[in-house]
Every structure is written in C-alpha cells, then in structure tokens.
Design an enzyme around this catalytic site. Structure first.
Site, PDB file in Angstrom:
ATOM      1  N   GLU A 118     -15.226  17.941  28.590  1.00  0.00           N
ATOM      2  CA  GLU A 118     -13.654  17.731  28.052  1.00  0.00           C
ATOM      3  C   GLU A 118     -12.882  18.566  29.087  1.00  0.00           C
ATOM      4  O   GLU A 118     -11.583  17.947  29.134  1.00  0.00           O
ATOM      5  CB  GLU A 118     -13.487  18.131  26.569  1.00  0.00           C
ATOM      6  CG  GLU A 118     -14.080  16.786  25.694  1.00  0.00           C
ATOM      7  CD  GLU A 118     -15.374  16.924  25.292  1.00  0.00           C
ATOM      8  OE1 GLU A 118     -16.213  17.941  25.990  1.00  0.00           O
ATOM      9  OE2 GLU A 118     -16.141  16.244  24.797  1.00  0.00           O
ATOM     10  N   HIS A 151     -16.181  16.515  12.915  1.00  0.00           N
ATOM     11  CA  HIS A 151     -15.920  15.304  13.639  1.00  0.00           C
ATOM     12  C   HIS A 151     -14.936  14.366  12.506  1.00  0.00           C
ATOM     13  O   HIS A 151     -14.711  13.290  12.397  1.00  0.00           O
ATOM     14  CB  HIS A 151     -17.087  14.313  13.541  1.00  0.00           C
ATOM     15  CG  HIS A 151     -18.079  14.658  14.580  1.00  0.00           C
ATOM     16  ND1 HIS A 151     -19.007  15.996  14.518  1.00  0.00           N
ATOM     17  CD2 HIS A 151     -18.331  14.124  15.768  1.00  0.00           C
ATOM     18  CE1 HIS A 151     -19.506  16.080  15.696  1.00  0.00           C
ATOM     19  NE2 HIS A 151     -19.305  14.999  16.386  1.00  0.00           N
TER      20      HIS A 151
END
Lengths: 327, 324
Positions: free
Chosen positions: B60, B129
C-alpha cells in the site's frame, strides 16, 4: 581514464559549494539564527555532485531531510535555500517547509522528505510517470543506510523492478542510522548492496567519497534506466563529518574511525587528484574563492530578507491557492 | 437514465474519465484482471489496456507513493486501497506526504490523485475490514473527503474527484455496492462540496452520509407516521463541507440529528454539531443529538454488528424521544 577535465572541475566546484554552504549553515546555526533542526551533509558531497553532474536537466531528484546539498546540486538558488533555513520570505518555500523540505521543482529537485523511506515510492511514481509519458526522464532517489530497514524500501524496490522503472536508488551509507551504528541493527553487512539480490538487482558497492567513482556510477546507472533496462540500487560508502542533526556532537563514534574518515575527505582527496593531474592550482583556488563568495552573498541576501509572511499561513493548501474547507 | 448498481456506477465513472483524459491511470491490488475484489472495476482492463489499468503487489505504501510521484509529474492517478482499514498501512503516504507536500512547497506541486477505498461495516468482516474511516481523513488538512450514497453519485462524484486538481479520498461504503439506482446517461459529473437535501420536513433535520443515508430516509418515513416530519440531508462531501446547505436546513427546523457510522469519538457529526452550535445556536429549539456506533471496534457476528451500527429503529427511537 575517468571524466574529462571540464567534468572534473564541475564536480570539484559543486562539492566545494555544497561544503561551504553546509559549513555556513552550521555557523549561522551556532549564531542561533536558524531555529528548529537541520541535518548537514558535510563529508557526503561527492555523491550529490557525482549524480547531479551526470543527470539530465529534466531528470528528477528525490532526497531526504539531509537534502540541502542534493537540492543545491541541481542548481537551486543558494539564497533561497539559506532564506528557507532562516525562515525568511525569500526562502525557497517561503517559510512553509524549512530545512528538511527544500524543493525546487523548476530544477527537478522534487523535494526533501522527512519521514524515512517515504520518498522512495514517490520517486518510483515519478519514474512510472516518465515511463508512460515516454519522456526519457530518470528519477534519482537518495536515502540513508537507516532507510534500508523500513518497509517502504522493500515495497518500492520490488515494484520498481517488476515495472522496470527508470529510477536509480542511491543509499548513502554513512555508517550511522541517527546515533546507532547501522551494522548493529541490520541483518547484513552492506545494508543496500547485500539486499540487491533479493530484487534481482546487481550489488553495487562503491566509494561514496570519490567524485570520479560516483560520477561514473551515476552515468552508468542513469544510462541503464534511460534505456529502459530498469532500476539500479547503489550503495555508496561515506561518512558524515558531524552529528545526525543540530546538537548531536556524535560522541558515539570512535575517535580512530573519525580520524580515518576525515583523512578521506572527498574534497581534499579530489583537490589533490586534480592538482597532481595537472590542473592549475590558481584555477582551483579561484573555484574555492568563488564558492566562498557565492555563499557569502547568499547568506547576506537571506539575512537581509524580511521574515516569512504571516499572510501566507492559510495559502496553498489547495490548487486554487487557498485553504477553504467549507463554504 | 439507466439503472446501474453502485459498483457498476463506480466502474462507469472511472471509464468516463479515462476515456476523456489520457493522463488518468488506475492501479491497485486485484483491480485489473480480477476486476476488483468488490467487482467495482470490471471491464476496465479490457477497455483501457494493461498500461493504464494495472495490478500491483500488496504494497500500500508503494501504491499510494507511486500515485503521488506520478501526480507530481503529469499523471492523474486513481488508486484503489482494497479496504479502508488498510489505509493505516499507508497513512504516512496519505497524511504526511500527499496531504502536506503542496503546502510545504508553497504550491510548487499539485497532486491530482484519487484514493478509492471500500469503507464501512455491515458485511460481517470484523473490526479490521469494516471501519468507517472518513473522519480520519477529515482530520488532516490537505485532503478532500467524499462518500457517495447512490449509484448516480458514485459515478458523478467520482468523476468530479478525478477532475479535481487536489488529492481526494473517495470512500465507497461496501454494503452499498449491490444497490441499484438511476444514473444519468452520457457524461455525468457532480460538484464536490455540495450536500443534497433529499427530503424536506418541518420538525427536525437529519444529516447522514453514505450507507447511513438510506437508513435516515427510511427512519424519516417511519417518523412521518408518528407525526414527526423530518428533513434528510446527504452530506456527500466532508471536505469541502457544504455548511451553507446544512446550516440552512438546521435553521429551518430548529433541530439537528447526525447519523454516523463512525465510532463515537470525533466522528464527522461532532464537527457539524460544533459548527451549528457556534453559528446557529439561537435557531435551535432543543439539543443536537448524534446517533453513532458506540466507541468500540466493530464486532463480526451479525446480531452484534447490526445492533452496533445505527439502525433505522435506533434513529427513529432517538429522534422520537428527543422530540417528545
């Protein structure tokens, strides 16, 4: 062999200018005119000069908070750099960045980044952009030995190799990550070169205090990037003459080690080489004098400039020049 | 008008802008060949090719950093961070680099880039999540923050974000991906920084964002049958924030309720309540009330997650009791 005399004189001139600027920055600091912190690259000039001289005008430089030299080496204004250190309105960033963020996009100096490793993927991104725009530009990214232990280093090398990006990563191994000897916190002896194989890259370990070596390494790796063969990872061995930052006397370094490295001062060595290679002493002295004068003028200009403008506090957050977050 | 799902509208927004502007590139994990784990980018690889629509490693920092470097040097990248929770792995890039570099260089660079991410709860994915993190982004000067609630806005606001010259974090509430809605035919571009009044009422104003918008509307329907006539405002964009519209609607009814998916502390509603307190206190007829997720990580099991997030029943109940 090695570079021709014209190139060598340019390398010497750049190194002397960077040295004098940093020395002056230190002196001005001691006068308490510079607030905050600053990280000097005294002793590491050969790397900045070697690469800057080998780069094309439109290539990109990304460097760290120890970035005065790399920014000036691309031709950025010394007065604007000193002004930024002093928090003056003539500063390169008009007071908004300070010592750790010198940037001059017009010279390809794309920024000095103060979070270790952060600029590595950003440099890769500039290289990606150059690749898809087919501009032929190369990005060069300088970082310290400490950076080799942060995640962004590994993420970036992997991506740069997979995408075959035109970027050269240059580890300036000055043997200390801040105050700690790099070998005491690193799994391998050569923090960058020994990891090159993990990314399918050649291990390049060079004398970072030799301007000729650095120029040749730069020329070779930049040519590789420009021809589409992908990134390189260079580890240049060097030594900072002072501490990590303001107020660090670097007393953690053994005296013997300091003495040895000081005897390998890149500028002193190079001057001797040029003199023994037939370059006129008067010519070298003129370079020395001109550099001193350039730094004097820049310092004078910065000292005389008014302080950074309060009116600018809320400008340039957005591309419209302002900072409005609501209507 | 065509009826599209939210996820189709996202892909349509990206496609519209990639067709229009050759400097728009799109990268992320599983976005190209797989069409995204939420299938919000299906078809883009075929349409625009492997150079402009590109899969990345699970890196990322490298993804966002590369987008930043590209944005500084002539591209308009879009990146996908698969789950907004993963923003934590590249928060340095976002909060320290992307957000601050224009300011620190006093405008030497512009950063026209969009970070799209699947945000929010309701999918039984557990606390790593499911977070609703738009308020993190809102707290950092230099980032624009957008969160659509309908397919039409998913396309129109995303197109506006891509055209914007500054960095935009675009939060797609993942439980909305499957909803359907009318999307205008042809080029569709909305304006960032504009809230939308979805329902006008006389008694109170309910301000909501993303997946909380349909819940606020459903609650308003039920409140109507109880004799409470509610205005519903879809904030759409947290930065820039359309305080003009929000405060106007608060002044009209004299009561403000915010419905936030964020955990309690420092949710975006707190900022709106504070602005209303400073600027229209005299127009208020009662306390302003925030309806939020409690200050806990979101649990995974269905009954727990459902109860933790603001439900239609909780909105109705809270408004009803406050208005008594």
């Amino acid at each position: 062999m090695g570079p021709d005399d014209k190139t060598r004189l340019k390398l010497y001139q750049l190194m002397v200018e960077l040295r004098d600027f940093e020395q002056r920055a230190y002196d001005v600091f001691m006068e308490n005119l510079i607030k905050g912190t600053s990280h000097l690259a005294l002793g590491q000039e050969a790397i900045a000069a070697g690469f800057a001289v080998a780069m094309r005008k439109d290539d990109y430089t990304f460097c760290t908070y120890r970035g005065h030299g790399h920014t000036l080496a691309r031709g950025a204004s010394m007065a604007a750099a000193m002004g930024e250190l002093l928090g003056r309105s003539n500063g390169m960033l008009h007071g908004k960045g300070g010592s750790m963020h010198l940037t001059d996009v017009t010279r390809g100096a794309m920024g000095s980044y103060a979070i270790v490793g952060a600029h590595m993927p950003i440099a890769a991104g500039a290289a990606w952009s150059a690749q898809v725009r087919k501009s032929g530009q190369v990005a060069v990214c300088f970082f310290g030995d400490g950076t080799t232990n942060i995640g962004a280093f590994h993420e970036t090398l992997n991506l740069a190799v997979v995408w075959k990006l035109p970027v050269v990563f240059v580890c300036e191994n000055n043997r200390y990550m801040e105050y700690t000897p790099i070998e005491s916190v690193t799994a391998v002896e050569h923090p960058a070169a020994d990891r090159a194989a993990a990314y399918g890259l050649e291990a390049i370990l060079v004398d970072g205090n030799d301007a000729d070596v650095m120029y040749e390494t730069a020329s070779r790796t930049i040519a590789r990037a420009r021809s589409g063969e992908g990134p390189s990872l260079v580890e240049a061995l060097t030594y900072r003459h002072g501490g990590h930052s303001r107020g660090d006397p670097a007393s953690y370094r053994p005296k013997e080690e300091v003495r040895e490295w000081m005897s390998r001062d890149p500028i002193k060595q190079y001057r001797e080489r040029l003199a023994s290679g037939g370059i006129d002493e008067a010519m070298l002295r003129k370079i020395d004098d001109d550099a001193r004068q350039k730094v004097d003028l820049a310092t004078e200009e910065a000292r005389n400039a008014p302080p950074a403008r309060i009116e600018d506090i809320e400008s340039q957050v957005w591309s419209d020049g302002g900072s409005a977050w609501r209507n | 008008m065509a009826e599209l799902t939210f996820r189709e509208a996202v892909a349509a927004g990206i496609a519209q802008e990639m067709e229009r502007d050759p400097t728009v590139y799109f990268i992320g994990e599983d976005v190209a060949a797989a069409g995204g784990v939420f299938k919000a980018t299906v078809g883009l690889l075929d349409k625009f090719g492997a150079e402009r629509v590109r899969d990345t490693p699970i890196s990322e920092q490298a993804i966002v950093g590369a987008a930043m470097g590209a944005a500084m040097t002539g591209l308009r990248p879009i990146v996908e961070i698969m789950f907004s929770d993963f923003l934590a792995t590249c928060w340095d890039m976002i909060a320290n680099q992307v957000a601050k570099t224009r300011y620190m260089t006093d405008g030497q660079v512009s950063l026209p880039l969009v970070i799209r991410t699947a945000n929010g709860g309701g999918s039984r994915f557990g606390a790593q999540h499911s977070q609703s993190l738009e308020n993190w982004a809102m707290a950092v000067p230099g980032l624009k923050v957008v969160a659509p609630s309908t397919p039409a806005d998913a396309k129109g606001l995303l197109a506006a974000a891509i055209r914007d010259p500054d960095p935009v974090l675009f939060f797609e509430q993942k439980s909305l991906y499957g909803i359907k809605g009318e999307v205008p035919d042809g080029e569709h571009v909305e304006k960032l920084g504009t809230a939308r009044v979805l329902r006008e009422g006389k008694h109170c104003t309910i301000v909501a964002l993303a997946a909380m918008v349909p819940r606020a509307l459903a609650a308003a329907g039920e409140l109507d049958s109880l004799g409470i006539d509610a205005t519903v405002v879809d904030v759409r964009s947290l930065v820039p924030l359309d305080t003009r519209t929000i405060l106007r609607e608060v002044r009209k009814t004299g009561r403000l309720f915010t419905v936030e998916e964020n955990p309690r502390l420092c949710g975006w509603g707190a900022e709106i309540v504070s602005i209303a307190a400073e600027e229209c206190f005299d127009d208020l007829d009662g306390p302003m009330v925030r309806i939020t997720t409690p200050h806990v990580p979101l649990p995974a099991a269905q009954p727990m997650e459902d109860e933790a997030m603001p439900t239609v029943a909780r909105i109705v109940d809270t408004v009803k009791r406050a208005m008594r």
